[in-house]
Design a protein around this motif. Structure first.
Motif, mmCIF file in Angstrom:
data_model
loop_
_atom_site.group_PDB
_atom_site.id
_atom_site.type_symbol
_atom_site.label_atom_id
_atom_site.label_comp_id
_atom_site.label_asym_id
_atom_site.label_seq_id
_atom_site.Cartn_x
_atom_site.Cartn_y
_atom_site.Cartn_z
ATOM 1 N N SER A 1 -5.659 6.189 0.722
ATOM 2 C CA SER A 1 -4.464 5.760 -0.011
ATOM 3 C C SER A 1 -4.825 4.853 -1.182
ATOM 4 O O SER A 1 -4.229 4.933 -2.255
ATOM 5 N N THR B 1 -4.197 -3.225 -0.950
ATOM 6 C CA THR B 1 -3.439 -2.787 -2.122
ATOM 7 C C THR B 1 -3.497 -3.830 -3.239
ATOM 8 O O THR B 1 -3.888 -4.973 -3.010
ATOM 9 N N THR C 1 -4.168 -1.341 3.585
ATOM 10 C CA THR C 1 -3.984 0.094 3.373
ATOM 11 C C THR C 1 -5.245 0.793 3.872
ATOM 12 O O THR C 1 -6.195 0.150 4.302
#
Length: 182
Positions: free
Chosen positions: A140, A130, A136
């Motif tokens: 996503s 992220t 992640t």
């Protein structure tokens, strides 16, 4: 000083105070690189160095074209970073597709995309971390990028066009990890 500590210091000097969130991201990407070392064998240090430096071109004082992979590569070349490292930064995360959209493909062509395990692993590290440096999953991360930039933005158009190439690089890296674990 060996490559990895040198890379951390260069990244820290350029990102930590001016772009703390970006600094957190590259540290997370570098941590991910450590977990993928088996997929790249003797190039593990190169992967980690590229991970910590991949976004150095975002530093405001280094931004010449406004395209961070190119700006980072030009900067690193200028400070005599190893050639493969410079080329990996230039081509991280399918940068050639965004360079085309920005009209910078000719300038990016000065750098070679090695299209191998280290490149694939670097793409995986970046696209599974992220903006805050947390792990992640790829879907996503792509969703987050598209939401952050919004529909119609050049970065959204880029990530849509690059999604298959990025997913394939992640799949190849995952397969390499399985080979070494098996």
């Amino acid at each position: 000083m060996s490559l990895v500590p040198w890379a951390y210091e260069v990244s820290r000097q350029n990102l930590a105070s001016t772009l703390p969130r970006r600094w957190a991201h590259v540290q997370g990407v570098a941590q991910k690189a450590q977990t993928l070392a088996a997929a790249v064998g003797d190039d593990a240090a190169l992967l980690e160095a590229a991970a910590i430096l991949h976004d150095v071109g975002y530093a405001p004082h280094l931004a010449k074209t406004g395209f961070h992979p190119l700006d980072g590569a030009v900067y690193l070349k200028g400070i005599d970073a190893p050639g493969r490292l410079v080329h990996l930064v230039a081509h991280h995360s399918c940068a050639v597709r965004e360079a085309r959209l920005r009209g910078l493909e000719g300038q990016l062509a000065d750098f070679r995309d090695e299209e191998g395990p280290v490149r694939d692993a670097l793409w995986m590290c970046d696209l599974t971390t992220t903006p805050d440096g947390e792990p992640t999953d790829f879907v996503s991360r792509v969703t987050e990028i598209k939401e952050r930039y919004g529909p119609g933005d050049l970065v959204t158009v880029f990530i849509d066009s690059a999604q298959r190439d990025l997913a394939d690089a992640i799949a190849r890296t995952t397969s390499r990890l399985r080979e070494f674990a098996g």
